[in-house]
Motif scaffolding. Structure first.
Motif, PDB file in Angstrom:
ATOM      1  N   GLN A 365       0.793  -1.176   0.049  1.00 26.68           N
ATOM      2  CA  GLN A 365       0.045   0.048   0.071  1.00 26.68           C
ATOM      3  C   GLN A 365       0.869   1.283  -0.076  1.00 26.68           C
ATOM      4  O   GLN A 365       0.615   2.322  -0.611  1.00 26.68           O
ATOM      5  CB  GLN A 365      -1.086  -0.045   1.035  1.00 26.68           C
ATOM      6  N   THR A 366       1.955   1.224   0.743  1.00 33.87           N
ATOM      7  CA  THR A 366       3.034   2.437   0.597  1.00 33.87           C
ATOM      8  C   THR A 366       3.272   2.694  -0.831  1.00 33.87           C
ATOM      9  O   THR A 366       3.470   3.647  -1.174  1.00 33.87           O
ATOM     10  CB  THR A 366       4.141   2.250   1.538  1.00 33.87           C
ATOM     11  N   CYS A 367       3.710   1.509  -1.515  1.00 34.51           N
ATOM     12  CA  CYS A 367       4.295   1.782  -2.634  1.00 34.51           C
ATOM     13  C   CYS A 367       3.249   1.985  -3.954  1.00 34.51           C
ATOM     14  O   CYS A 367       3.597   2.657  -4.811  1.00 34.51           O
ATOM     15  CB  CYS A 367       4.855   0.233  -3.357  1.00 34.51           C
ATOM     16  N   THR A 368       1.978   1.793  -3.538  1.00 40.42           N
ATOM     17  CA  THR A 368       0.860   1.959  -4.615  1.00 40.42           C
ATOM     18  C   THR A 368      -0.114   2.960  -4.244  1.00 40.42           C
ATOM     19  O   THR A 368      -0.999   3.365  -5.231  1.00 40.42           O
ATOM     20  CB  THR A 368       0.096   0.512  -4.840  1.00 40.42           C
ATOM     21  N   GLU A 369       0.000   3.673  -2.836  1.00 45.93           N
ATOM     22  CA  GLU A 369      -0.784   4.914  -2.583  1.00 45.93           C
ATOM     23  C   GLU A 369      -0.326   5.842  -1.840  1.00 45.93           C
ATOM     24  O   GLU A 369      -0.541   6.994  -2.032  1.00 45.93           O
ATOM     25  CB  GLU A 369      -2.085   4.207  -1.704  1.00 45.93           C
ATOM     26  N   PHE A 370       0.536   5.497  -0.752  1.00 45.45           N
ATOM     27  CA  PHE A 370       0.962   6.517   0.004  1.00 45.45           C
ATOM     28  C   PHE A 370       2.479   7.090   0.482  1.00 45.45           C
ATOM     29  O   PHE A 370       2.681   8.135   0.789  1.00 45.45           O
ATOM     30  CB  PHE A 370       0.512   6.061   1.452  1.00 45.45           C
ATOM     31  N   GLY A 371       3.437   6.366  -0.013  1.00 47.98           N
ATOM     32  CA  GLY A 371       4.624   6.489   0.108  1.00 47.98           C
ATOM     33  C   GLY A 371       5.077   6.400   1.751  1.00 47.98           C
ATOM     34  O   GLY A 371       5.236   5.307   2.264  1.00 47.98           O
ATOM     35  N   PHE A 372       5.067   7.604   2.201  1.00 46.84           N
ATOM     36  CA  PHE A 372       5.442   7.632   3.808  1.00 46.84           C
ATOM     37  C   PHE A 372       6.785   6.878   4.284  1.00 46.84           C
ATOM     38  O   PHE A 372       7.030   6.777   5.305  1.00 46.84           O
ATOM     39  CB  PHE A 372       4.349   6.796   4.628  1.00 46.84           C
ATOM     40  N   TYR A 373       7.617   7.068   3.318  1.00 44.14           N
ATOM     41  CA  TYR A 373       8.906   6.646   3.655  1.00 44.14           C
ATOM     42  C   TYR A 373       9.980   7.612   4.467  1.00 44.14           C
ATOM     43  O   TYR A 373      10.167   8.755   4.104  1.00 44.14           O
ATOM     44  CB  TYR A 373       9.814   6.413   2.275  1.00 44.14           C
ATOM     45  N   GLN A 374      10.051   7.072   5.598  1.00 43.44           N
ATOM     46  CA  GLN A 374      10.763   7.884   6.825  1.00 43.44           C
ATOM     47  C   GLN A 374      12.366   7.770   6.458  1.00 43.44           C
ATOM     48  O   GLN A 374      13.053   7.183   7.139  1.00 43.44           O
ATOM     49  CB  GLN A 374      10.359   7.164   7.961  1.00 43.44           C
ATOM     50  N   SER A 375      12.576   8.529   5.520  1.00 46.13           N
ATOM     51  CA  SER A 375      14.199   8.799   5.099  1.00 46.13           C
ATOM     52  C   SER A 375      15.101   9.477   6.148  1.00 46.13           C
ATOM     53  O   SER A 375      14.653  10.243   6.830  1.00 46.13           O
ATOM     54  CB  SER A 375      14.305   9.065   3.767  1.00 46.13           C
ATOM     55  N   THR A 376      16.181   9.249   5.946  1.00 47.49           N
ATOM     56  CA  THR A 376      17.368  10.208   6.746  1.00 47.49           C
ATOM     57  C   THR A 376      17.968  11.291   5.961  1.00 47.49           C
ATOM     58  O   THR A 376      18.962  11.730   6.073  1.00 47.49           O
ATOM     59  CB  THR A 376      18.604   9.143   6.934  1.00 47.49           C
ATOM     60  N   ASP A 377      16.946  11.763   4.853  1.00 51.75           N
ATOM     61  CA  ASP A 377      17.355  12.821   4.044  1.00 51.75           C
ATOM     62  C   ASP A 377      17.614  14.238   4.588  1.00 51.75           C
ATOM     63  O   ASP A 377      17.909  15.111   3.808  1.00 51.75           O
ATOM     64  CB  ASP A 377      16.489  12.628   2.697  1.00 51.75           C
ATOM     65  N   SER A 378      17.006  14.445   5.783  1.00 53.78           N
ATOM     66  CA  SER A 378      16.914  15.563   6.254  1.00 53.78           C
ATOM     67  C   SER A 378      18.032  15.809   7.210  1.00 53.78           C
ATOM     68  O   SER A 378      18.494  14.662   7.908  1.00 53.78           O
ATOM     69  CB  SER A 378      15.586  16.015   7.047  1.00 53.78           C
ATOM     70  N   PRO A 379      18.959  16.946   7.134  1.00 48.53           N
ATOM     71  CA  PRO A 379      20.080  16.897   8.111  1.00 48.53           C
ATOM     72  C   PRO A 379      19.624  17.116   9.712  1.00 48.53           C
ATOM     73  O   PRO A 379      20.381  17.162  10.484  1.00 48.53           O
ATOM     74  CB  PRO A 379      20.818  18.192   7.716  1.00 48.53           C
ATOM     75  N   ASP A 380      18.182  17.499  10.049  1.00 47.85           N
ATOM     76  CA  ASP A 380      17.899  17.848  11.055  1.00 47.85           C
ATOM     77  C   ASP A 380      17.368  16.595  12.007  1.00 47.85           C
ATOM     78  O   ASP A 380      16.096  16.613  12.264  1.00 47.85           O
ATOM     79  CB  ASP A 380      16.602  18.771  10.872  1.00 47.85           C
ATOM     80  N   GLN A 381      18.011  15.599  11.868  1.00 47.15           N
ATOM     81  CA  GLN A 381      17.535  14.296  12.427  1.00 47.15           C
ATOM     82  C   GLN A 381      18.892  13.312  13.055  1.00 47.15           C
ATOM     83  O   GLN A 381      19.869  13.762  12.408  1.00 47.15           O
ATOM     84  CB  GLN A 381      16.562  13.630  11.824  1.00 47.15           C
ATOM     85  N   PRO A 382      18.840  12.650  13.887  1.00 47.67           N
ATOM     86  CA  PRO A 382      19.992  12.048  14.293  1.00 47.67           C
ATOM     87  C   PRO A 382      20.525  10.782  13.660  1.00 47.67           C
ATOM     88  O   PRO A 382      21.483  10.415  14.060  1.00 47.67           O
ATOM     89  CB  PRO A 382      19.754  11.858  15.674  1.00 47.67           C
TER      90      PRO A 382
END
Length: 492
Positions: A365-382
């Protein structure tokens, strides 16, 4: 993938639980679906499994295939003429513990409501197809699920003489979104909705999730996310040297000797370990014990105390101590952080497979509707090491769905439902400030009859759980506020 299983259990009734592909393990060790029949000493009620016939494809009149969908009923509080409360199931087995306790039952007792809970198609015992092949999973979508709800409401309403009663939809996390969308798309069938912790805006990349994790850790101790970052960075550096693999295997009690053959291997390990923090933050202080979910005493405070304990060694050693604590709490002998094992499990299409409890379905469902991928792409996280590219590649590995197709599907979801810009009436959106999912939810009033209830200091679906003496005052007030709204709306 560390997406919250929106339903993988509590809030799922519901829920979006953090399933760091512990997603597979979650269904095994967190007790999903252990309440198919429940007897309570006070109510002396056993909730029978009931079944309703549904179409496999609601949007193809030429397709006559049907299947049976599971639901539960609690008539203990119903008074003739009262409303009907419908709890919506999500990405995991429907847990009928929610038929015994929870805030919605407190409301039901006061309002004389009949309570129903419908399990989501493709989860739990609601099997529309013979297996979970990618071809069959095309019948798994929020749109089909909403059509299931509409047909269920119509059929059960007529059969029980409830067609003219006012129905209220409840859900938390992904089912919270469904509750909002049910009111949006079928306003003639549902009078009002309580959409708790509902991520109504779909997005491929969701780095804001980890930004909220950082802020939530910092709210306990400003040094805590900095120590987590030092530990994560140290692990990333050690993963570059094969000579460290034996020590890493021992430090984190891995089930098999660490092997890094591709970036997917290292990313999977890093995401799995970060998931310990993500899960605790998402459900911090939530009252999940009534569902039989262990480990609810592990809070942000506990994690940060371990990360700040210099007697354990450097931050890296403390990070490993957190992992061992989580394994001990959830009765895990070792941590399976092998992406190859994960790939094997997630591509098993049998209903008997280890990912059939919800992992294979929800990721689809994430692949076909929502995404929601909690990536580390932001510098403002640990955290470090599991970028969007890694997340999306799993869609190709599991289902042969490309990154372009994921992006297109997410755009279509927002076009269909409206994202943040929902245009409807009589929907309330409770969210907690600690819950990372609030970043994709409604946290400010859209209109007078589309209010937000933003609860400072609470986590995912907190207002849905049974009240406790230790609840924050603002949580109690939020529950009361939702009740007053329902009282008002049911008079309209």
């Amino acid at each position: 993938m560390a997406f919250q299983t929106f339903s993988l259990f509590p809030c799922k009734v519901i829920l979006l639980v953090v399933v760091s592909l512990l997603v597979v393990a979650e269904g095994q060790y967190k007790g999903f679906g252990k309440f198919y029949q429940v007897q309570d000493s006070s109510h002396r009620a056993v909730f029978e499994e009931l079944w309703v016939t549904q179409k496999l494809d609601h949007f193809n009149g030429a397709d006559s295939r049907e299947w049976k969908q599971r639901y539960f009923v609690n008539e203990a509080f119903y008074r003739p003429g009262g409303p009907v409360f419908l709890m919506i199931g999500g990405e995991g087995p429907a847990n009928s513990a929610w038929m015994l306790d929870g805030t919605w039952l407190t409301y039901a007792e006061k309002m004389g409501a009949l309570c129903l809970m419908l399990e989501h198609r493709f989860y739990g015992k609601s099997h529309p197809t013979a297996d979970l092949s990618t071809d069959n999973l095309r019948y798994l979508s929020s749109r089909q699920a909403l059509a299931d709800l509409a047909h269920f409401r119509t059929v059960v309403g007529e059969a029980r003489g409830l067609a003219n009663r006012k129905w209220v939809a409840f859900g938390g996390s992904y089912p919270g979104s469904l509750a909002a969308w049910f009111r949006l798309k079928y306003p003639h069938l549902v009078h009002a909705s309580v959409a708790t912790s509902a991520p109504v805006h779909a997005t491929v990349n969701f780095p804001e999730y980890l930004e909220v994790v950082r802020r939530s850790l910092a709210s306990e101790n400003a040094e805590c996310p900095l120590l987590v970052k030092k530990a994560s960075d140290t692990l990333v550096e050690r993963l570059k040297d094969p000579k460290t693999y034996d020590n890493i295997t021992k430090d984190f009690n891995l089930c098999s000797k660490l092997q890094i053959q591709s970036e997917m291997d290292s990313a999977y390990l890093l995401e799995t370990l970060a998931g310990n923090f993500m899960d605790v933050v998402q459900y911090n202080e939530d009252n999940r014990a009534f569902e039989g979910v262990p480990g609810t005493n592990i809070t942000i405070k506990v994690l940060c105390s371990i990360m700040g304990d210099t007697s354990l060694g450097e931050p890296y050693a403390r990070y490993a101590a957190v992992a061992r604590l989580m394994m001990h709490t959830f009765f895990m002998n070792c941590l399976d952080a092998s992406f190859s094992t994960n790939l094997r499990d997630m591509t098993n299409t049998s209903w008997e497979g280890s990912a059939a409890g919800g992992g294979r379905q929800w990721v689809y469902q994430t692949c076909t509707e929502f995404g929601f991928y909690q990536s580390t792409d932001s510098p403002d996280q640990p955290f470090t090491g599991f970028p969007l590219e890694y997340q999306v590649k799993q869609c190709a590995d599991y289902y042969n769905i490309s990154a372009e197709q994921v992006a297109e599907a997410v755009a279509q979801t927002n076009e269909y439902y409206g994202g943040y810009d929902i245009r409807s009436t009589r929907i309330v959106f409770p969210n907690g400030s600690i819950d990372p999912w609030h970043a994709l939810g409604i946290t400010q009033d859209i209109a007078a009859d589309l209010p937000a209830v933003f609860i400072k200091g609470t986590a995912h679906c907190a207002n849905m759980y049974p009240a406790r003496s230790e609840d924050l005052p603002q949580l109690a007030l939020a529950r009361d506020h939702v009740f007053l709204l329902l009282q008002q709306w049911l008079k309209q």
